[in-house]
Design a protein around this motif. Structure first.
Motif, PDB file in Angstrom:
ATOM      1  N   ASP A  42      -4.870   3.334  -1.482  1.00 25.25           N
ATOM      2  CA  ASP A  42      -6.209   3.517  -2.033  1.00 25.25           C
ATOM      3  C   ASP A  42      -7.165   2.563  -1.319  1.00 25.25           C
ATOM      4  O   ASP A  42      -6.910   1.358  -1.257  1.00 25.25           O
ATOM      5  N   ASP A  79     -10.273   0.309  -1.067  1.00 23.78           N
ATOM      6  CA  ASP A  79     -11.298  -0.375  -1.856  1.00 23.78           C
ATOM      7  C   ASP A  79     -12.460  -0.801  -0.969  1.00 23.78           C
ATOM      8  O   ASP A  79     -13.440  -1.396  -1.430  1.00 23.78           O
ATOM      9  N   GLN A 112      -4.186  -2.246  -2.171  1.00 25.84           N
ATOM     10  CA  GLN A 112      -3.391  -2.998  -3.145  1.00 25.84           C
ATOM     11  C   GLN A 112      -2.023  -2.339  -3.248  1.00 25.84           C
ATOM     12  O   GLN A 112      -1.937  -1.129  -3.496  1.00 25.84           O
ATOM     13  N   GLN A 122      -1.108   0.086  -6.042  1.00 25.86           N
ATOM     14  CA  GLN A 122      -1.688   1.429  -6.107  1.00 25.86           C
ATOM     15  C   GLN A 122      -1.222   2.312  -4.952  1.00 25.86           C
ATOM     16  O   GLN A 122      -1.685   3.443  -4.812  1.00 25.86           O
TER      17      GLN A 122
HETATM   18 CA   LIG Z   1      -7.782  -0.135  -5.454  1.00 25.25          CA
END
Ligand SMILES: [Ca+2]
Ligand SMILES: *[C@@H]1O[C@H](CO)[C@@H](O)[C@H](O)[C@H]1NC(C)=O
Length: 221
Positions: A152, A154, A161, A164
């Motif tokens: 994912d 960010d 992370q 995730q």
């Molecule tokens: Ca994230």
């Protein structure tokens, strides 16, 4: 000889364009590094899209199936299953949830489409169309976009992370710049239709970290 060797290293280590119809990506472990960068055929803004993929995971925590970021909007498009019964979907950083049947330990086929004209969002999991939603009517997804499998975003192209990330296998990933009809979704399910934005049978991609390209094996009973 030396040139030949360097060329091989270049092909294996960075950008590839490949027919992956008999292959898939394996994300073997939880990391904040392993991911695949997908290079679309077109860099035009998107008024509509469909993405489809097959996946298999043992994860029971939330994880990322698809992440598309644009400048300043890390969740421009996010498909984020939250087992056992929800998908979290983002369009233009706006999150909503779709309730789905309980996940089981098997291959799963997911398709999601969005059409700016109506804002209609459709999610199919294993051929079943779940309750449709409306989001971001009239919006246009700007370009360029950073499209990533396995993590994912960010931030644009980063900000991963481990908690995730995706762990497991992904194959038959395609993306279109329009919303597929039911007939077309059925063609995708039998491998008779590939994407015009990202095409699994001639995919331009770049692997970062410990992702493997593995053959698709299927035991015949
Ligand atoms: Ca994230
Ligand atoms: C996908 O790639 C294959 C192989 O290059 C090609 O034959 C096919 O036309 C492509 N499909 C689309 C929709 O671009």
């Amino acid at each position: 000889m030396k040139t030949y060797f360097l060329l091989l290293v270049f092909i294996a280590g960075s950008l590839a364009q490949e027919d992956l119809s008999q292959k898939g990506f394996l994300f073997p472990e939880e990391t904040s590094t392993a991911h695949v960068i997908l290079k679309p055929e077109t860099s035009k803004p998107l008024k509509k899209f469909t993405v489809c993929l097959r996946s298999y995971t043992e994860l029971t925590r939330e994880h990322t199936l698809f992440s598309l970021a644009t400048a300043g909007k890390d969740n421009m498009v996010l498909i984020f299953p939250q087992p056992p019964n929800h998908y979290s979907i983002c369009i233009n950083n706006k999150e909503f949830h779709i309730k789905v049947d309980t996940e089981i330990l098997d291959w799963k086929h997911t398709c999601m489409s969005w059409d700016s004209d109506s804002g209609l969002v459709q999610l199919w999991v294993n051929r079943k169309l779940y309750v449709r939603k409306v989001s971001n009517k009239g919006f246009i997804i700007p370009s360029p976009a950073s499209i990533i499998l396995g993590q994912d975003q960010d931030s644009y192209g980063g900000g991963f992370q481990a908690s995730q990330c995706f762990v497991g296998e992904i194959n038959q990933f395609d993306m279109w710049d329009y919303a597929l009809s039911l007939e077309e979704i059925n063609q995708v399910l039998v491998n008779e239709k590939n994407g015009n934005v990202l095409n699994w049978t001639s995919l331009s991609y770049e692997i970062k970290g410990g992702v493997l390209v593995v053959p698709l094996y299927q035991c015949k009973l």
